[in-house]
Write a protein that holds these residues in place. Structure first.
Motif, PDB file in Angstrom:
ATOM      1  N   GLU A 269       0.849  -1.118   0.009  1.00 32.43           N
ATOM      2  CA  GLU A 269       0.093   0.050  -0.076  1.00 32.43           C
ATOM      3  C   GLU A 269       0.821   1.209  -0.210  1.00 32.43           C
ATOM      4  O   GLU A 269       0.242   2.323  -0.444  1.00 32.43           O
ATOM      5  N   ASP A 270       2.047   0.962   0.388  1.00 35.32           N
ATOM      6  CA  ASP A 270       3.014   2.394   0.601  1.00 35.32           C
ATOM      7  C   ASP A 270       3.298   2.719  -0.765  1.00 35.32           C
ATOM      8  O   ASP A 270       3.391   2.056  -1.890  1.00 35.32           O
TER       9      ASP A 270
ATOM     10  N   ASN B  67       3.642   3.820  -7.705  1.00 34.98           N
ATOM     11  CA  ASN B  67       2.321   4.305  -6.867  1.00 34.98           C
ATOM     12  C   ASN B  67       2.013   2.965  -6.006  1.00 34.98           C
ATOM     13  O   ASN B  67       2.496   2.024  -6.118  1.00 34.98           O
ATOM     14  N   SER B  68       0.877   3.249  -5.240  1.00 37.88           N
ATOM     15  CA  SER B  68       0.613   2.297  -4.304  1.00 37.88           C
ATOM     16  C   SER B  68       0.091   1.205  -5.052  1.00 37.88           C
ATOM     17  O   SER B  68      -0.795   1.307  -5.884  1.00 37.88           O
ATOM     18  N   GLY B  69       0.358   0.040  -4.473  1.00 36.82           N
ATOM     19  CA  GLY B  69      -0.396  -1.278  -4.886  1.00 36.82           C
ATOM     20  C   GLY B  69       0.237  -1.837  -6.187  1.00 36.82           C
ATOM     21  O   GLY B  69      -0.378  -2.922  -6.744  1.00 36.82           O
ATOM     22  N   ARG B  70       1.399  -1.395  -6.808  1.00 35.86           N
ATOM     23  CA  ARG B  70       1.638  -1.681  -8.151  1.00 35.86           C
ATOM     24  C   ARG B  70       2.613  -2.807  -8.106  1.00 35.86           C
ATOM     25  O   ARG B  70       3.587  -2.567  -6.989  1.00 35.86           O
TER      26      ARG B  70
ATOM     27  N   ILE C 278      19.195   5.480  -3.056  1.00 36.18           N
ATOM     28  CA  ILE C 278      18.416   5.774  -1.867  1.00 36.18           C
ATOM     29  C   ILE C 278      17.078   5.433  -1.958  1.00 36.18           C
ATOM     30  O   ILE C 278      16.411   5.764  -3.165  1.00 36.18           O
ATOM     31  N   ILE C 279      16.346   4.439  -1.220  1.00 35.68           N
ATOM     32  CA  ILE C 279      15.124   4.321  -1.302  1.00 35.68           C
ATOM     33  C   ILE C 279      14.176   4.701  -0.164  1.00 35.68           C
ATOM     34  O   ILE C 279      14.740   4.718   0.827  1.00 35.68           O
ATOM     35  N   ALA C 280      13.124   5.089  -0.740  1.00 34.41           N
ATOM     36  CA  ALA C 280      12.320   5.607   0.586  1.00 34.41           C
ATOM     37  C   ALA C 280      10.809   4.880   0.202  1.00 34.41           C
ATOM     38  O   ALA C 280      10.188   5.070  -0.824  1.00 34.41           O
ATOM     39  N   VAL C 281      10.163   4.126   1.477  1.00 34.29           N
ATOM     40  CA  VAL C 281       8.814   3.592   1.200  1.00 34.29           C
ATOM     41  C   VAL C 281       8.238   4.198   2.249  1.00 34.29           C
ATOM     42  O   VAL C 281       8.217   3.914   3.568  1.00 34.29           O
ATOM     43  N   MET C 282       7.052   4.729   2.019  1.00 36.76           N
ATOM     44  CA  MET C 282       6.223   5.463   2.963  1.00 36.76           C
ATOM     45  C   MET C 282       4.590   5.232   2.635  1.00 36.76           C
ATOM     46  O   MET C 282       4.296   5.318   1.652  1.00 36.76           O
ATOM     47  N   HIS C 283       4.226   5.183   3.674  1.00 35.39           N
ATOM     48  CA  HIS C 283       2.647   5.002   3.651  1.00 35.39           C
ATOM     49  C   HIS C 283       2.052   6.410   3.382  1.00 35.39           C
ATOM     50  O   HIS C 283       2.386   7.344   4.104  1.00 35.39           O
ATOM     51  N   PRO C 284       1.011   6.524   2.578  1.00 37.76           N
ATOM     52  CA  PRO C 284       0.398   7.762   2.278  1.00 37.76           C
ATOM     53  C   PRO C 284      -0.081   8.515   3.396  1.00 37.76           C
ATOM     54  O   PRO C 284      -0.436   9.839   3.289  1.00 37.76           O
ATOM     55  N   LYS C 285      -0.746   7.589   4.328  1.00 34.35           N
ATOM     56  CA  LYS C 285      -1.354   8.291   5.449  1.00 34.35           C
ATOM     57  C   LYS C 285      -0.375   9.189   6.283  1.00 34.35           C
ATOM     58  O   LYS C 285      -0.836  10.178   7.068  1.00 34.35           O
TER      59      LYS C 285
ATOM     60  N   THR D 119      -4.297   4.512 -13.953  1.00 31.20           N
ATOM     61  CA  THR D 119      -3.542   4.822 -15.062  1.00 31.20           C
ATOM     62  C   THR D 119      -2.027   5.406 -14.968  1.00 31.20           C
ATOM     63  O   THR D 119      -1.312   5.482 -16.042  1.00 31.20           O
ATOM     64  N   VAL D 120      -1.545   5.544 -13.837  1.00 25.55           N
ATOM     65  CA  VAL D 120      -0.172   6.083 -13.469  1.00 25.55           C
ATOM     66  C   VAL D 120       0.488   5.061 -12.616  1.00 25.55           C
ATOM     67  O   VAL D 120       0.467   5.271 -11.279  1.00 25.55           O
ATOM     68  N   PRO D 121       0.994   4.096 -13.027  1.00 27.65           N
ATOM     69  CA  PRO D 121       1.906   3.066 -12.122  1.00 27.65           C
ATOM     70  C   PRO D 121       3.075   3.744 -11.423  1.00 27.65           C
ATOM     71  O   PRO D 121       3.512   3.190 -10.590  1.00 27.65           O
ATOM     72  N   PHE D 122       3.521   4.669 -12.230  1.00 24.36           N
ATOM     73  CA  PHE D 122       4.981   5.359 -11.678  1.00 24.36           C
ATOM     74  C   PHE D 122       5.020   6.632 -12.521  1.00 24.36           C
ATOM     75  O   PHE D 122       4.553   7.033 -13.254  1.00 24.36           O
ATOM     76  N   VAL D 123       6.060   7.423 -11.889  1.00 22.69           N
ATOM     77  CA  VAL D 123       6.467   8.616 -12.450  1.00 22.69           C
ATOM     78  C   VAL D 123       7.850   8.591 -12.452  1.00 22.69           C
ATOM     79  O   VAL D 123       8.554   8.309 -11.630  1.00 22.69           O
ATOM     80  N   HIS D 124       8.669   8.731 -13.707  1.00 28.00           N
ATOM     81  CA  HIS D 124       9.940   8.560 -13.777  1.00 28.00           C
ATOM     82  C   HIS D 124      10.766  10.143 -14.066  1.00 28.00           C
ATOM     83  O   HIS D 124      10.394  10.915 -14.924  1.00 28.00           O
ATOM     84  N   PHE D 125      11.389  10.460 -12.966  1.00 24.47           N
ATOM     85  CA  PHE D 125      12.187  11.810 -12.980  1.00 24.47           C
ATOM     86  C   PHE D 125      13.454  11.589 -13.513  1.00 24.47           C
ATOM     87  O   PHE D 125      14.388  10.965 -12.838  1.00 24.47           O
ATOM     88  N   LYS D 126      13.732  11.850 -14.872  1.00 23.87           N
ATOM     89  CA  LYS D 126      14.863  11.811 -15.417  1.00 23.87           C
ATOM     90  C   LYS D 126      15.894  12.690 -15.104  1.00 23.87           C
ATOM     91  O   LYS D 126      15.361  13.886 -14.883  1.00 23.87           O
ATOM     92  N   ALA D 127      17.271  12.428 -15.000  1.00 23.79           N
ATOM     93  CA  ALA D 127      18.267  13.459 -14.379  1.00 23.79           C
ATOM     94  C   ALA D 127      18.291  14.874 -15.065  1.00 23.79           C
ATOM     95  O   ALA D 127      18.534  15.955 -14.289  1.00 23.79           O
ATOM     96  N   ALA D 128      17.901  14.939 -16.185  1.00 23.31           N
ATOM     97  CA  ALA D 128      17.878  16.044 -17.052  1.00 23.31           C
ATOM     98  C   ALA D 128      16.646  16.829 -16.890  1.00 23.31           C
ATOM     99  O   ALA D 128      16.590  18.085 -17.143  1.00 23.31           O
ATOM    100  N   ASP D 129      15.696  16.345 -16.085  1.00 24.15           N
ATOM    101  CA  ASP D 129      14.225  16.920 -16.055  1.00 24.15           C
ATOM    102  C   ASP D 129      14.617  18.300 -15.120  1.00 24.15           C
ATOM    103  O   ASP D 129      15.481  17.962 -13.968  1.00 24.15           O
TER     104      ASP D 129
END
Length: 300
Positions: free
Chosen positions: A49-50, A81-84, A99-106, A127-137
């Motif tokens: 769920e996180d 995103n949550s649940g994927r 670096i990884i951060a797993v955090m519950h939305p609550k 419809t959005v399972p993930f968001v990819h922030f590329k280094a140059a963004d």
């Protein structure tokens, strides 16, 4: 925090991850991790769920999210995103660090209004399972900076984590409308297959000690054997039987690290027909024999 599980993926019987929170009273896990080809924590499909954020600061790797493969380079960050259903893939011959951060939305649901207007619209948007922030963004350096500072300064401070999480969420909200979206028709199929895979993963966890056939796995998901193969290959890059064999081998690895059972008994309780077949299969996935693994990784 269960220290012996730090950096590992521990799963419930339904396949969902038991997140090893840093503080049992606060649902966040922040870790300076690494991955290399053949390590025991790559290519393990799981979900929770996180929400999950991973920022690469050395090397490169891949992340599979709901059957979509994302290549991550140094400076990239991914929001899952949550649940994927997702897992990491080592692609760099060197060790890659992140670096990884797993955090519950609550954590950031400070009021019903915030939950309704800022949090739920994101975590329920399949419809959005993930968001990819590329280094140059334009926003990638800032979200990476927050990740670094959170890991370095705040991982044992719930207030500071909450503050950083709000900042990160604000970036995600602004990016969300431009994020990669799965076509709604494709998403309906993906979500249906996602649910069926979870049922089949649950079946394997419940019955891995027994003689399992492809038909039994398919029946657990209510699908044909052909579709069963297609779902596993799409979401896990393995056939159902390959997934089962690797699952059994992870159980063998757990027993080798924590127990004193003889190899014949380990083979018996993990569903293998004998110690020699277990050793042959184990070496395929871990690049060493069970005896070599036990000598290298046995916990005191």
């Amino acid at each position: 925090m269960i220290e012996k599980n730090r950096g590992l993926i521990v799963k419930r019987k339904d396949g969902s991850e038991v997140v090893n929170y840093d503080d049992e009273n606060f649902p966040s896990y922040i870790y300076n991790g690494y991955i290399y080809i053949g390590c025991t924590w790559e290519r393990i499909p799981h979900y929770h769920e996180d929400v999950e954020l991973l920022s690469v600061y050395s090397g490169e790797m891949e992340y599979m999210v709901d059957g979509i493969n994302i290549h991550l380079k140094k400076g990239d960050t991914i929001f899952v995103n949550s649940g994927r259903i997702h897992y990491s893939i080592a692609t760099d011959p060197r060790v890659s660090q992140y670096i990884i951060a797993v955090m519950h939305p609550k954590i950031i649901c400070s009021s019903e209004a915030v939950e309704k207007t800022a949090v739920n619209p994101i975590i329920t948007d399949k419809t959005v399972p993930f968001v990819h922030f590329k280094a140059a963004d334009f926003d990638a350096p800032l979200i990476r900076q927050f990740m670094v500072e959170m890991e370095r300064d705040a991982k044992k401070n719930p207030f500071q984590i909450t503050k950083y999480f709000f900042e990160i969420w604000d970036i995600i909200m602004h990016r969300f409308t431009d994020a990669y979206r799965v076509h709604i028709r494709s998403m309906e199929e993906i979500d249906d297959h996602n649910a069926k895979l979870k049922s089949m993963m649950f079946f394997i966890d419940e019955h891995y000690k027994e003689r399992i056939t492809l038909k039994k796995i398919a029946d657990a998901g209510g699908v044909s054997q052909t579709l069963c193969n297609q779902i596993f290959n799409k979401f896990t890059e393995k056939s159902p039987i390959e997934y089962l064999m690797q699952f059994r081998c992870r159980k063998v690895a757990d027993l080798l690290q924590t127990g004193t059972m003889p190899m014949t008994e380990i083979a018996d309780v993990t569903g293998f027909s004998g110690a020699s077949y277990m050793a042959e299969t184990f070496k395929k996935y871990f690049n060493m024999t069970p005896s070599e693994f036990k000598k290298k990784f046995r916990r005191a």
